[in-house]
Write an enzyme that holds these catalytic residues in place. Structure first.
Site, PDB file in Angstrom:
ATOM      1  N   HIS A 213       0.627  -1.229  -0.011  1.00 38.95           N
ATOM      2  CA  HIS A 213       0.026   0.065   0.036  1.00 38.95           C
ATOM      3  C   HIS A 213       0.695   1.271   0.018  1.00 38.95           C
ATOM      4  CE1 HIS A 213       1.109  -0.191   4.287  1.00 38.95           C
ATOM      5  NE2 HIS A 213       0.628   1.322   4.265  1.00 38.95           N
TER       6      HIS A 213
HETATM    7  C1  UD1 Z   1      -2.022   5.774   6.026  1.00 35.17           C
HETATM    8  C2  UD1 Z   1      -0.638   6.300   6.544  1.00 35.17           C
HETATM    9  C3  UD1 Z   1       0.414   5.089   6.485  1.00 35.17           C
HETATM   10  C4  UD1 Z   1      -0.052   3.750   6.962  1.00 35.17           C
HETATM   11  C5  UD1 Z   1      -1.567   3.212   6.178  1.00 35.17           C
HETATM   12  C6  UD1 Z   1      -2.079   2.042   6.642  1.00 35.17           C
HETATM   13  C7  UD1 Z   1      -0.165   8.552   6.584  1.00 35.17           C
HETATM   14  C8  UD1 Z   1       0.909   9.630   6.150  1.00 35.17           C
HETATM   15  N1  UD1 Z   1      -0.276   7.387   5.930  1.00 35.17           N
HETATM   16  O1  UD1 Z   1      -1.909   5.532   4.671  1.00 35.17           O
HETATM   17  O2  UD1 Z   1       1.511   5.245   7.215  1.00 35.17           O
HETATM   18  O3  UD1 Z   1       0.642   2.531   6.638  1.00 35.17           O
HETATM   19  O4  UD1 Z   1      -2.303   4.330   6.538  1.00 35.17           O
HETATM   20  O5  UD1 Z   1      -3.323   1.835   6.004  1.00 35.17           O
HETATM   21  O6  UD1 Z   1      -0.473   8.781   7.737  1.00 35.17           O
HETATM   22  N2  UD1 Z   1      -9.176   5.100   2.259  1.00 35.17           N
HETATM   23  C9  UD1 Z   1     -10.366   4.366   2.305  1.00 35.17           C
HETATM   24  N3  UD1 Z   1     -10.861   4.079   3.635  1.00 35.17           N
HETATM   25  C10 UD1 Z   1     -10.325   4.460   4.575  1.00 35.17           C
HETATM   26  C11 UD1 Z   1      -9.117   5.075   4.642  1.00 35.17           C
HETATM   27  C12 UD1 Z   1      -8.620   5.338   3.381  1.00 35.17           C
HETATM   28  O7  UD1 Z   1     -11.189   4.166   1.223  1.00 35.17           O
HETATM   29  O8  UD1 Z   1     -10.846   4.045   5.824  1.00 35.17           O
HETATM   30  C13 UD1 Z   1      -8.838   5.615   1.145  1.00 35.17           C
HETATM   31  C14 UD1 Z   1      -8.892   6.918   0.643  1.00 35.17           C
HETATM   32  O9  UD1 Z   1      -9.544   7.083  -0.768  1.00 35.17           O
HETATM   33  C15 UD1 Z   1      -7.663   7.561   0.692  1.00 35.17           C
HETATM   34  C16 UD1 Z   1      -6.735   6.384   0.682  1.00 35.17           C
HETATM   35  O10 UD1 Z   1      -7.314   5.363   1.004  1.00 35.17           O
HETATM   36  O11 UD1 Z   1      -7.344   8.563   0.019  1.00 35.17           O
HETATM   37  C17 UD1 Z   1      -5.221   6.522   1.413  1.00 35.17           C
HETATM   38  O12 UD1 Z   1      -5.592   6.735   2.708  1.00 35.17           O
HETATM   39  P1  UD1 Z   1      -4.804   7.575   3.763  1.00 35.17           P
HETATM   40  O13 UD1 Z   1      -5.001   7.353   5.221  1.00 35.17           O
HETATM   41  O14 UD1 Z   1      -4.601   8.997   3.279  1.00 35.17           O
HETATM   42  O15 UD1 Z   1      -3.342   7.105   3.637  1.00 35.17           O
HETATM   43  P2  UD1 Z   1      -2.907   5.530   3.547  1.00 35.17           P
HETATM   44  O16 UD1 Z   1      -2.296   5.207   2.326  1.00 35.17           O
HETATM   45  O17 UD1 Z   1      -3.914   4.610   4.182  1.00 35.17           O
END
Ligand code: UD1
Length: 374
Positions: A213
């Protein structure tokens, strides 16, 4: 002790990798009569499978407050956490705010606390990948530079902090709190029927587990294609279970790669799994391929060979002492190490010191001792 005399400690969790770190901490804090504990969920992760399922699996009590910040750019998300956490913190007015890990919620809440003159404890301090292109590395450096208590998992983290000029008196090597959670849930995970749910029974004695991821791996088409060049080859020899993170799902669809990930090609794709489901698979797998931070540590504890698809790791002890090998993103290199494991090799490793299920107790003892002296 009068109830109004109790120390107030506020614990923050925001994203999936935080939940297994706060679970033992909240439990330990709640068991101490001298402490009033409040749990804040920032809402950085919000899907059932990325958040609520972890609370249920790990028996974490409902958060006292959910800031419901949701997704956004780094700036938007961090700013939203900062502005919505401030009034919550002012109302509870704790002596200490505990933040864990390295996500945006970690730095955002630490920053709010120090600006209000409230002490910050950082659990999992001092880890460094020395790669400032990683958003988490920035979050780690900044959080550590303003925290009052730095709780570390491995000696290398202490060295990193000392090298950054942080006084020794603030640094406490307490072990790995995630292993508290693993130890507490290992036998419980045995009964989880995820292999049946995946229709995977006939392969359950020999399979790989893949998680991917990191933006640096999944956001660039060429990079992701190259990683899957290697993974396809491995999957032709060893069936691979692949719980797909929402970020990765979006990129695989966008780059037209999802169609290749079929069971005929050896890929068993599924929704993001809960904690117990992941532990169940991890413990039984032949090898784990990952770019996660926490899984490098969990596989080291479980003695499962782990190939980390990254150029660096902040969790050095998993490589020097554990079962982890950094294989980078070169397809040939990934394949070479996977083949070694398939031929019966793979690192055996040892469990690092203080990764034994008692880290939360050590942290809470240190906090109470320090608050008693103030
Ligand atoms: C975040 C953390 C990362 C961690 C990861 C675990 C930061 C900078 N990054 O990255 O360190 O390893 O979480 O998962 O804090 N989304 C959903 N549902 C959710 C959450 C997110 O669909 O419940 C989607 C959204 O479209 C979002 C994308 O996933 O834009 C990424 O989520 P985000 O929390 O921005 O970053 P992660 O890549 O999950």
């Amino acid at each position: 002790m009068n109830i109004t005399d109790r120390y107030r400690i506020q614990v923050v969790a925001g994203a999936r990798p935080n939940f297994m770190k706060v679970a033992p901490l909240v439990r330990e804090l709640k068991s101490r009569s001298e402490i009033e504990v409040s749990l804040v969920h920032t809402g950085q992760h919000y899907d059932q499978g990325m958040s609520a399922d972890f609370f249920a699996d790990l028996g974490i009590p409902e958060p006292d407050i959910n800031l419901e910040v949701g997704s956004g750019s780094h700036a938007q998300q961090t700013a939203k956490i900062i502005s919505s956490f401030e009034p919550v913190l002012m109302k509870f007015n704790p002596q200490v705010v505990v933040v864990v890990g390295d996500v945006n919620s970690t730095i955002a809440c630490a920053l709010v606390a120090v600006k209000l003159g409230i002490e910050v404890a950082h659990v999992e301090a001092g880890l460094r990948s020395f790669d400032r292109d990683m958003p988490e590395e920035i979050n780690r450096i900044m959080t550590d530079s303003i925290a009052h208590y730095l709780f570390t998992t491995e000696p290398e983290a202490n060295k990193n902090l000392l090298a950054e000029g942080i006084p020794d008196s603030k640094i406490f090597l307490v072990g790995n709190i995630m292993i508290d959670t693993l130890v507490a849930n290992l036998s419980k995970s045995d009964a989880v029927p995820i292999i049946e749910e995946l229709g995977f029974k006939e392969y359950s004695s020999r399979f790989g587990l893949l998680t991917l991821h990191r933006p640096s791996n999944v956001d660039d088409k060429k990079t992701l294609e190259r990683i899957f060049d290697a993974l396809r080859e491995i999957a032709s020899l060893l069936p691979i279970v692949f719980p797909v993170h929402p970020r990765t799902k979006a990129r695989l669809d966008e780059f037209g790669l999802s169609g290749q990930l079929t069971t005929e090609n050896g890929f068993w794709c599924c929704r993001p799994l809960g904690y117990l489901e992941t532990l169940h698979l991890c413990k039984r797998s032949t090898m784990v391929l990952t770019d996660s931070g926490g899984i490098q540590e969990e596989t080291t504890y479980l003695g499962i060979p782990c190939l980390t698809i990254r150029e660096n790791t902040e969790r050095l002890i998993t490589v020097t002492r554990g079962t982890n090998t950094l294989v980078g993103r070169n397809p040939q290199r990934i394949l070479t190490y996977a083949n070694q494991i398939l031929m019966g090799g793979g690192k055996k490793g040892k469990i690092p010191d203080k990764w034994n299920g008692r880290t939360a107790r050590r942290i809470v003892d240190i906090l109470i001792n320090s608050l008693d002296k103030q």
